[in-house]
Design an enzyme around this catalytic site. Sequence first.
Site, PDB file in Angstrom:
ATOM      1  N   ASP A   1       0.881  -1.170   0.000  1.00  0.00           N
ATOM      2  CA  ASP A   1       0.000   0.000   0.000  1.00  0.00           C
ATOM      3  C   ASP A   1       0.919   1.222   0.000  1.00  0.00           C
ATOM      4  O   ASP A   1       1.421   1.623   1.042  1.00  0.00           O
ATOM      5  CB  ASP A   1      -0.895  -0.002   1.240  1.00  0.00           C
ATOM      6  CG  ASP A   1      -1.740   1.255   1.341  1.00  0.00           C
ATOM      7  OD1 ASP A   1      -2.191   1.754   0.290  1.00  0.00           O
ATOM      8  OD2 ASP A   1      -1.942   1.743   2.472  1.00  0.00           O
TER       9      ASP A   1
ATOM     10  N   GLU B   1      -1.338  -1.534  -4.607  1.00  0.00           N
ATOM     11  CA  GLU B   1      -2.578  -0.769  -4.758  1.00  0.00           C
ATOM     12  C   GLU B   1      -2.346   0.385  -5.719  1.00  0.00           C
ATOM     13  O   GLU B   1      -1.321   1.058  -5.663  1.00  0.00           O
ATOM     14  CB  GLU B   1      -3.049  -0.243  -3.401  1.00  0.00           C
ATOM     15  CG  GLU B   1      -4.421   0.388  -3.470  1.00  0.00           C
ATOM     16  CD  GLU B   1      -4.971   0.731  -2.102  1.00  0.00           C
ATOM     17  OE1 GLU B   1      -5.222   1.921  -1.865  1.00  0.00           O
ATOM     18  OE2 GLU B   1      -5.144  -0.195  -1.280  1.00  0.00           O
TER      19      GLU B   1
ATOM     20  N   ASP C   1      -1.819   0.998   7.776  1.00  0.00           N
ATOM     21  CA  ASP C   1      -1.101   0.855   6.505  1.00  0.00           C
ATOM     22  C   ASP C   1      -0.605  -0.576   6.295  1.00  0.00           C
ATOM     23  O   ASP C   1      -0.625  -1.085   5.174  1.00  0.00           O
ATOM     24  CB  ASP C   1       0.061   1.850   6.437  1.00  0.00           C
ATOM     25  CG  ASP C   1      -0.439   3.285   6.388  1.00  0.00           C
ATOM     26  OD1 ASP C   1      -1.098   3.643   5.393  1.00  0.00           O
ATOM     27  OD2 ASP C   1      -0.188   4.034   7.345  1.00  0.00           O
TER      28      ASP C   1
END
Length: 178
Positions: free
Chosen positions: A11, A71, A143
């Site tokens: 991410d 992502e 996260d």
Amino acid sequence: MSATVRILGIDPGSRVTGFGIIDVRGRDHFYVASGCIKTPPDAPLADRIAVIVRHIGEVVAVYKPQQAAVEQVFVNVNPASTLMLGQARGAALAALVSHKLPVSEYTALQVKQAVVGKGKAAKEQVQHMVVQMLGLSGTPQADAADGLAVALTHALRNHGLAAKLNPSGMQVKRGRFQ
């Protein structure tokens, strides 16, 4: 007995990049590691990019994933933030491909849909489902949980029942294979 596949989910972020590593064996998913790569907030962008590249390289060297998933960037209201996020994502992609890892990309909507079941899920819902799906005893940082969710999305889309039912990789649009 099916082989184990190790997946690294990323991410990306210019301040905090979350990562999660899972092992997939058949339909089972196992937690391996997760964490956050924090960049110095006052450092020049080039130095922050270097931190992301170096730390992802270290994660790859230590855990030896066979596949990676990242992502995708969403367009933010603030163009400068979107640009910085895109540069952090580019750093993550560069680090992964420099280690010859195959990389898949997923939107935040796809990740939330795969893990929670609805694309508009809150971060807390993603964290909760990551804990449930991997049988974790505690809740990872947001996260890191997002990194694990990206890895789980890749596993579910490419190693789960959906992949077995659709070996050609066709997409379903409006109820039909495309």
